[in-house]
Design a protein around this motif. Structure first.
Motif, short mmCIF file in Angstrom:
data_model
loop_
_atom_site.label_atom_id
_atom_site.label_comp_id
_atom_site.label_asym_id
_atom_site.label_seq_id
_atom_site.Cartn_x
_atom_site.Cartn_y
_atom_site.Cartn_z
N SER A 47 2.80 -3.39 3.60
CA SER A 47 4.09 -3.09 2.96
C SER A 47 4.79 -4.36 2.53
O SER A 47 5.37 -4.44 1.44
N ASP A 175 3.39 2.35 -1.86
CA ASP A 175 3.31 2.01 -0.44
C ASP A 175 2.97 3.27 0.34
O ASP A 175 3.85 4.08 0.63
N GLU A 176 1.70 3.44 0.64
CA GLU A 176 1.23 4.64 1.35
C GLU A 176 1.75 5.91 0.71
O GLU A 176 2.44 6.71 1.35
MG LIG Z 1 3.76 -0.13 5.77
#
Ligand SMILES: [Mg+2]
Ligand SMILES: Nc1ncnc2c1ncn2[C@@H]1O[C@H](COP(=O)(O)OP(=O)(O)OP(=O)(O)O)[C@@H](O)[C@H]1O
Lengths: 257, 444
Positions: A47, A175-176
């Motif tokens: 991240s 991010d994911e």
């Molecule tokens: Mg993360």
């Protein structure tokens, strides 16, 4: 400089204000039309890395260039212009829950709007049409006037992608993006990202938790460990031995279809 | 477990030094309070100390020897070696040895000796001051010296790489911050010193409290027969004044409404300036944040009744003074509540809007405002409700509304019209209360 990569990262490092070193010496080039997947254990700095790319986090070392422009030092209007070109989608979707789906998509056009009209919700006709078009692309045009929090998780993430589309980005950070979604929905969301990548040549940088997804969607994979890049290559290069170096000996591959 | 404790960062050391100092301070204050209560009660029992003038009359043992208060820090220093004094518990510090295990009795004893010596050194100037002045508390200069010494010892803990104070270093102990989740082994309450001190403090407080408030439960019973005729007049309302009462009630409700409505936009603006998560990103923002917070806290701590007095000097006695009083108090009170709801929003949408390249105002408008509209509305309705209640008494000090009438009839001893007023006030306040809770249910 036609052959310079779209995103060019050199020696990137981040030390958080509390002294924690989250990233060290990251080098990375991303070309237009690539789908780069970042993998690594929880806490490895994924991240932190993608958030540095659009300066949601200020890196403490190294340089980032976007289309030849220095990302690490831009401020004010220039920074906003850069963020417009580098869209982002999040794990928690981060929609404005109490606003309609349409307004959520329209917020993707805020950067090119005059401030006062945007504050009172006066959008240009062209922007409204573009927003409906973006919703059509993610198959949600019939939900335009729903409140965003009335939608399912997968639909919300598609709205977030439509918001990103609205920015007409040259790169998209994720991010994911599918960590809160079930496998089938994950695939449909990632398929939209792939469409962006292949049809519009948008560069995609995505953090993903599942190696199987990385193999399926990534044109290139980089792996982080303790804030350092410890692998970079084609998805097919991730052998069992590489896998164990990334995730440790205990780990087993989890398959997700 | 390794024996050498790791060096601490500056921030951790600062935290630790303050927590330790705060623990000693809290314990000292507790001891001082107990001493004062005892002295007060002793003076009262001896009969040379009334409810008033006790500070001047030098009664009680503290009256003759105020310097006894200086013993408090010494007692507190000794209390610290238990590792679980009230101050230490409140500040979440605990006493361990170098290896991180609970400190043994010998180390504790040593720590007590060194800490007492340190305290004596700190108090030395103060004691010298007492000796020189022969009476009362030492003068400013000597106190200042004591304060400086205390700060110097505090700084030692700051300078040590492991954040230990002098008593820690000398006795091989360490004070550490107790992890938030750690459960403390607890003995039954009657075996705990803190519990007994707590009981003592409560008993003393009530003893002193009864003396100071002159509260005699007996009075309530004895005076019933005298009060009853007057009370019954309250229950025979004088209907002839219904007209003026209604007029005044309408004035009261509007006064509250105007104050709340005008306060809304000001509080709205102010709340962003006083929200930590919005303002503390830049140095200038932090300054504005502190100023906004300060304004709100000071303004809020002055009750509307006091604001009426201020504004009636400024404008003139009447409803406008009452309105301004409620207005300014509401701006501060609402601003504070609004700020807190801004601080508790989900940062996700804010980040997402930022990431689209939106400017600051646009981020506020789309990232924050939609999240805070429901709580803002709910707080505003609640405030109107409070303001109506407040407005009914502003008249007592010349702030207009029904209170004007109320105080006049009370002064004239005319209890029948007073009964009418009380009836209407009760009805309106009750109705507002009901309406506001319904409205807030809807908004939630
Ligand atoms: Mg993360
Ligand atoms: N604001 C912060 N302040 C201090 N440390 C932080 C901060 N944010 C993250 N970290 C630390 O930096 C490290 C990397 O965090 P990051 O969020 O980049 O990891 P990640 O790879 O995304 O993990 P996950 O898969 O769990 O999301 C973690 O150890 C984390 O504790």
């Amino acid at each position: 400089m036609s052959d310079a990569p779209l995103i060019r990262v050199r020696g990137l490092g981040k030390v958080y204000p509390n002294g924690y070193r989250a990233l060290t010496g990251i080098d990375l080039d991303v070309e237009a039309g690539e789908f780069v997947v970042v993998i690594g254990l929880s806490g490895s700095g994924k991240s932190t890395l993608v958030r540095c790319l659009n300066r949601l986090i200020d890196p403490t070392e190294g340089t980032i260039e976007f289309a030849g422009r220095d990302v690490t030092t831009v401020r004010g209007a220039e920074l906003r212009a850069l963020r417009r070109e580098v869209a982002m989608v999040f794990q928690q979707f981060n929609l404005v829950n109490r606003a309609t789906v349409l307004v959520n998509v329209l917020t993707g056009a805020l950067e090119r709007q005059a401030t006062i009209p945007s504050l009172v919700g006066l959008w240009r006709r062209a922007d409204r049409e573009a927003a409906m078009e973006a919703l059509r692309l993610v198959g949600l045009e019939d939900r335009a006037l729903y409140r965003a929090d009335a939608l399912s998780g997968g639909e919300q993430q598609r709205v977030a992608i439509a918001r990103a589309l609205m920015q007409r980005p040259r790169a998209l950070l994720a991010d994911e993006p599918v960590a809160s979604l079930d496998p089938a929905t994950s695939h449909s969301v990632l398929d939209y990202l792939r469409e962006l990548q292949t049809k519009q040549g948008t560069a995609i940088v995505a953090n993903l938790h599942f190696l199987s997804l990385a193999r399926e969607y990534g044109t290139r994979v980089i792996a982080l460990k303790d804030g350092r890049k410890m692998f970079e290559g084609a998805p097919t290069d991730i052998t069992d031995e590489v896998f164990q170096r990334i995730y440790g000996d205990e780990a087993k591959q989890v398959e997700i279809r | 477990m390794s024996t050498a404790s790791p060096p601490l960062t500056l921030r951790e050391r600062r935290h630790l030094a303050w927590a330790r100092a705060a623990a000693v301070l809290a314990d000292s204050l507790i001891v001082m309070y107990v001493l004062w209560c005892l002295s007060f009660l002793a003076g009262h029992a001896a009969g040379d100390l009334g409810r008033e003038g006790w500070l001047e009359s030098r009664a009680g043992f503290l009256g003759q020897r105020p310097w006894l208060l200086l013993l408090a820090p010494l007692v507190a220093a000794l209390w610290q070696i238990t590792g679980e004094s009230i101050g230490q518990r409140l500040n979440r510090v605990r006493l361990v040895d170098a290896a991180g295990a609970p400190a043994g009795p010998d180390r504790r004893a040593w720590r007590g000796v060194v800490a007492s010596l340190q305290t004596l050194v700190v108090l030395l100037p103060a004691v010298l001051g007492v000796l020189r002045e022969r009476q009362g508390l030492p003068g400013g200069f000597w106190f200042l010296l004591t304060l400086l010494l205390a700060l110097a010892f505090l700084a030692l803990g700051f300078a040590d790489r492991r954040g230990r104070g002098l008593p820690d270093v000398a006795s091989g102990t360490r004070t550490t911050l107790r992890p938030l989740r750690e459960t403390v082994r607890r003995r039954p309450w009657w075996q705990r010193l803190n519990a007994w001190i707590g009981v003592l403090v409560v008993i003393l407080t009530f003893r002193v409290g009864f003396v100071l408030t002159e509260f005699e439960p007996r009075e309530l019973v004895e005076n019933v027969s005298d009060t009853f005729p007057v009370l019954s007049r309250l229950f025979h309302p004088d209907w002839s004044i219904v007209g003026p009462v209604i007029e005044k009630m309408v004035e009261t409700v509007f006064l509250a409404l105007m104050a709340s409505a005008l306060a809304l936009p000001f509080a709205f603006g102010l709340s962003f300036l006083g929200a930590r998560n919005v303002m503390t990103k830049t140095a200038a923002g932090r300054v504005v944040y502190v100023l906004a917070r300060m304004f709100m806290n000071v303004t809020r701590s002055i009750e509307p009744l006091v604001w009426v007095i201020i504004f009636s000097l400024w404008v003139r006695v009447g409803p406008d003074a009452g309105m301004l009083a409620l207005f300014i108090h509401s701006v501060a009170a609402l601003g504070k509540l609004y700020s807190e709801s801004i601080e508790s929003i989900d940062p996700g949408p804010v980040e997402a809007i930022q990431a689209t390249g939106a400017n600051t105002l646009q981020v506020l408008r789309y990232g924050i405002v939609p999240q805070v509209v429901p709580p803002f509305l709910s707080f505003t309705v609640y405030r109107w409700d409070i303001n109506v209640r407040m407005a009914t008494i502003l008249g007592l000090v010349g702030g207009g509304g029904i209170g004007d009438m109320l105080i006049n009839y009370q002064r004239l001893g005319r209890y029948e019209p007073l009964g009418t007023i009380l009836l209407f006030v009760t009805l309106v306040v009750w109705a507002m209360d009901w309406a506001s809770s319904k409205a807030r249910e809807r908004l939630a």
